[in-house]
Each structure stands twice: as C-alpha cells, then as structure tokens.
Write a protein that holds these residues in place. Structure first.
Motif, short mmCIF file in Angstrom:
data_model
loop_
_atom_site.label_atom_id
_atom_site.label_comp_id
_atom_site.label_asym_id
_atom_site.label_seq_id
_atom_site.Cartn_x
_atom_site.Cartn_y
_atom_site.Cartn_z
N UNK A 1 8.97 -0.50 -0.29
CA UNK A 1 7.63 -0.93 -0.66
C UNK A 1 7.22 -0.34 -2.01
N UNK A 2 7.60 0.90 -2.27
CA UNK A 2 7.24 1.56 -3.53
C UNK A 2 7.89 0.83 -4.71
N UNK A 3 9.18 0.51 -4.59
CA UNK A 3 9.87 -0.19 -5.67
C UNK A 3 9.24 -1.55 -5.95
N UNK A 4 8.84 -2.23 -4.88
CA UNK A 4 8.23 -3.55 -5.03
C UNK A 4 6.86 -3.44 -5.70
N UNK A 5 6.10 -2.43 -5.31
CA UNK A 5 4.80 -2.17 -5.93
C UNK A 5 4.97 -1.91 -7.43
N UNK A 6 5.90 -1.03 -7.76
CA UNK A 6 6.11 -0.66 -9.16
C UNK A 6 6.65 -1.82 -9.99
N UNK B 1 5.81 -4.94 -9.66
CA UNK B 1 4.66 -5.78 -10.00
C UNK B 1 3.78 -5.11 -11.05
N UNK B 2 3.65 -3.80 -10.99
CA UNK B 2 2.82 -3.09 -11.97
C UNK B 2 3.48 -3.03 -13.36
N UNK B 3 4.80 -3.04 -13.42
CA UNK B 3 5.49 -2.84 -14.70
C UNK B 3 6.32 -4.02 -15.16
N UNK B 4 6.63 -4.96 -14.26
CA UNK B 4 7.55 -6.04 -14.62
C UNK B 4 7.10 -7.35 -13.97
N UNK B 5 7.76 -7.76 -12.92
CA UNK B 5 7.40 -9.02 -12.25
C UNK B 5 7.90 -9.02 -10.81
N UNK B 6 7.04 -9.47 -9.91
CA UNK B 6 7.41 -9.61 -8.51
C UNK B 6 6.85 -10.90 -7.95
N UNK B 7 7.35 -11.30 -6.78
CA UNK B 7 6.85 -12.54 -6.16
C UNK B 7 6.57 -12.32 -4.68
N UNK B 8 5.49 -12.93 -4.23
CA UNK B 8 5.03 -12.82 -2.85
C UNK B 8 4.94 -14.20 -2.22
N UNK B 9 5.41 -14.32 -1.02
CA UNK B 9 5.21 -15.54 -0.23
C UNK B 9 3.82 -15.48 0.39
N UNK B 10 2.94 -16.37 -0.03
CA UNK B 10 1.59 -16.43 0.56
C UNK B 10 1.33 -17.82 1.14
N UNK B 11 2.41 -18.42 1.65
CA UNK B 11 2.32 -19.77 2.21
C UNK B 11 1.53 -19.83 3.51
N UNK C 1 -7.80 2.19 3.39
CA UNK C 1 -7.32 3.44 2.80
C UNK C 1 -5.81 3.45 2.73
N UNK C 2 -5.27 4.11 1.70
CA UNK C 2 -3.82 4.17 1.55
C UNK C 2 -3.45 5.26 0.54
N UNK C 3 -2.16 5.43 0.32
CA UNK C 3 -1.66 6.27 -0.76
C UNK C 3 -1.33 5.35 -1.92
N UNK C 4 -1.86 5.66 -3.10
CA UNK C 4 -1.65 4.82 -4.27
C UNK C 4 -0.34 5.18 -4.97
N UNK C 5 0.63 4.27 -5.00
CA UNK C 5 1.89 4.55 -5.70
C UNK C 5 1.70 4.75 -7.20
N UNK C 6 0.71 4.08 -7.78
CA UNK C 6 0.47 4.21 -9.22
C UNK C 6 -0.19 5.54 -9.57
N UNK C 7 -1.19 5.93 -8.80
CA UNK C 7 -1.95 7.14 -9.09
C UNK C 7 -1.34 8.39 -8.48
N UNK C 8 -0.46 8.19 -7.49
CA UNK C 8 0.15 9.31 -6.76
C UNK C 8 -0.92 10.14 -6.04
#
Length: 381
Positions: A35-40, A42-52, A327-334
């Motif tokens: 999940x962390x790699x996927x988050x990062x 999208x924040x730094x490059x490109x990712x895709x999500x199925x929202x069908x 609520x969650x842990x933010x991968x970007x902000x740590x």
C-alpha cells in the motif's frame, strides 16, 4: 449469502497479484503487495485505480436541468459548457447528506447530463432520483456496462498521452473538473475527465467494460502502477476529501463536513432539504452548537482512528468535544492524521486532546485547515 459483484477489471487485478476484499459488495483490490509503494507512486509518478463500482446514471429529458436543480444542493446552472462537472451533495428533507456526487453536462441544449455517485449508497440514491423524477419530464438510465479507471499522479497525464497519442490534444485542453467525449477517437462509450480523489493531477476514464482488460494492460506497459483501496484511502485523507459513511451521512449537514461551499443559496431555488438546512444552521449558530470539519495532526507516536473523541480546552469552563470521522497514518507526512468534526468555535489556538488508547491518557493534537497534502506538497508550516 449475497454474491459479490466484480468489475470488468477483476481478472486484471488477479493477474497483477491484487489482494481482493469485499468493498460495498464488490470484489476489489486493497493492494497489490505494498500500500505504501502504491501511495508513493501516485504522489510522485502515476498510479491507476479501478473505480468501476461507482454508479453511472445518464439523465435525459426536457426537464433534466430542472430536475437536477430540485434534486441537488449545488446548482447545475453553473455548468456553462459541455463536459463541465459539478460536485454536489444530494440532501434529504432534513438537510442531511444522502450522498455526494459529480454531475456532468453532456449537451448544449441542457437536456442530457451524467451523474457519478457512490456504490455504497446506490439503492437509496436511485430511490431518491426516481422519487424526485416523478414530477419532471426526465429519463434515468443506469449504465452498469461501463467501467471507470482513475489515472492519478504528477506524471499521469504525460504517461497516458504516451499510451494514447491520439488523446494528446484532448488531454492538453482539459481543465480541472472538465470532461470530454472520446467517441470521435475511440468510438462509443469513451469519456475522460480531469477529476480525481487523490489531491494530485490526473484523469478518470470511462469506457465500456469490453475494453477494460486491454486498456489496463496498455497502461501497465507505460509504467502506470496499479493501486488499491488502501492507497486510495490514505491519498484522499491527505487531500482532505470526505468518504461517505464516515465523514458525512444522512444525519450530517453539509456545513458540518466542509461542504458548505457546495451550497447554492444565493437565489430562491427550492431544492430538497433547503428549508431544514437553513433553519438548523440558524438554530445551531444561535445556540452555539454549530459544528465544522478540521484536520488533526498527531506530532507524537501513535495513530488517530475513526471514532476517537476529541476534547477541546480540557479541564476549563470552555471544555467541549468532537469526534474523529477518519484517521490514518500518512505515508507522505510520516505522521498520523485525521479528519474530525468539532465545535465551530475551535481555532488553531485551542488546545485539543485525543485519548489514543481509551484509558484516559490524553495526547495533545494539532488543529489544521484541510488539506494536509496537495500536489505532493505539505500544506501547513
């Protein structure tokens, strides 16, 4: 036992080692390994999500515009050009949020629109659509045969243009919250919009389910990383975006979940829930009981979770309370972050505490204006 539904991308998820979970009755990937790699990505490059799993409803009729003006708290008269999108709450008679949705203007005559709404609220949404439609000349057509793929990140559009060179001019012309029909390029049922749920640049592509697998494979070949529901949730939280059923629901006013800006109240348009919404807002302000939405940042160890109570000005004669809605842990902000509903009187200067472990040991938490992160950058000092 209810049979779970599958999107046209289901086999693509399996082929890419997606861990499938039940999400609102749909079999969708929570992650593809990290999940962390996927988050990062999208924040730094490109990712895709199925929202069908989102619900697509096409609207047509001489009174389509009038129906939407009755149905929605925001005003579709703001849609001046074909393809323009509008975000709005759909309220019940008491002024609570039945759902939040996006509506697109499809033709210049203002007789065709498209609504994208949430999967978890499908039944009550369609019931409300049809209830209000009884008094209007309008036809509603649900489009379950269509799929949606969100392509998000700072490099998402550039990579999509390399994957689909014929789309380049269309993508370059798209402004935020504007969509374009791709029929002349791809054939029927292709549509792209500069929208998303991550706080990053990107688009959402609507296509017929028959084309889903090939499109997914094409984007993989152009190094757009698959991302699951886990990353989608941490990304939207960093961006300060609501999740229905958590940050708002039928009992929550738009004023209480940072949707006050979507209310079109300048004229006397009689939309569903307006009278109760305005009356309750006035009463709560007079009583001093009005609530609002804020961000919370935990600057020590621990994780803020949905349902935790928030105490303001603890131990003083001004003590009051609120609640964490996400609520969650933010991968970007740590650091741990949360979206909370608190008294409207709360400011950044107030002392706010959260009982992290439910044992009466309160920890100071910083109050922030949302969002936490936008376009990859921290939004506070």
């Amino acid at each position: 036992m209810t049979t779970l539904q599958r999107t046209p991308f289901y086999q693509s998820h399996l082929d890419n080692n997606g861990k499938i979970v039940d999400f609102s009755g749909w079999e969708l990937p929570i992650h593809y390994g990290s999940q962390i790699d996927e988050h990062e990505a999208v924040r730094t490059d490109a990712g895709m999500f199925d929202v069908s799993h989102m619900v697509i409803t096409d609207v047509e009729g001489a009174q389509a515009k009038a129906w939407l003006q009755k149905l929605l708290a925001n005003d579709v008269a703001k849609l001046k050009t074909v393809g323009k999108a509008l975000y709005s709450g759909m309220l019940n008679a008491d002024g609570g949020v039945i759902d939040d949705l996006i509506v697109y203007l499809i033709n210049e005559e203002e007789t065709q629109y498209r609504i994208i709404s949430n999967a978890a609220t499908r039944d009550k949404d369609l019931a409300q659509f049809n209830k209000v439609a009884e008094d209007f000349d309008v036809r509603l057509t649900e489009r379950p045969e269509l799929a949606i793929l969100a392509v998000q990140g700072p490099k998402a559009v550039a990579k999509l243009k390399r994957a689909k060179p014929a789309w380049a001019d269309t993508l370059d012309a798209l402004k935020p919250f504007v969509g374009a029909d791709l029929t002349d390029i791809e054939g029927n049922d292709w549509f792209v919009a500069r929208t998303g749920y991550t706080g990053e640049d990107g688009v959402e592509v609507i296509l017929h389910g028959d084309h889903a697998s090939d499109f997914y494979k094409l984007l993989l070949e152009h190094e757009i990383k698959p991302a699951g529901l886990g990353a989608r949730d941490t990304l939207r939280m960093e961006a300060g975006m609501n999740l229905y059923g958590h940050d708002m629901d039928d009992t929550v006013s738009p004023y209480e979940c940072n949707m006050g800006w979507t209310l079109a109240l300048k004229d006397d348009r009689d939309f569903v829930g307006r009278e109760a919404l305005v009356a309750k807002r006035k009463q709560s302000q007079e009583e001093g009981s009005a609530m609002k939405q804020v961000g919370l940042l935990l600057e020590t160890r621990g994780v803020l979770r949905e349902g935790m109570s928030v105490t303001i000005n603890q131990g003083t004669d001004k003590e009051s309370s609120g609640i964490i809605t996400s609520g969650t842990f933010s991968p970007t902000l740590k650091q741990s972050i949360a979206i909370a509903r608190v008294p409207e009187s709360v400011t950044d200067e107030d002392t706010v505490q959260v009982d992290l472990r439910g044992k009466g040991k309160f920890v100071d938490v910083r109050v922030l204006k949302l969002p936490f992160v936008r376009n990859g950058a921290k939004q506070f000092d």
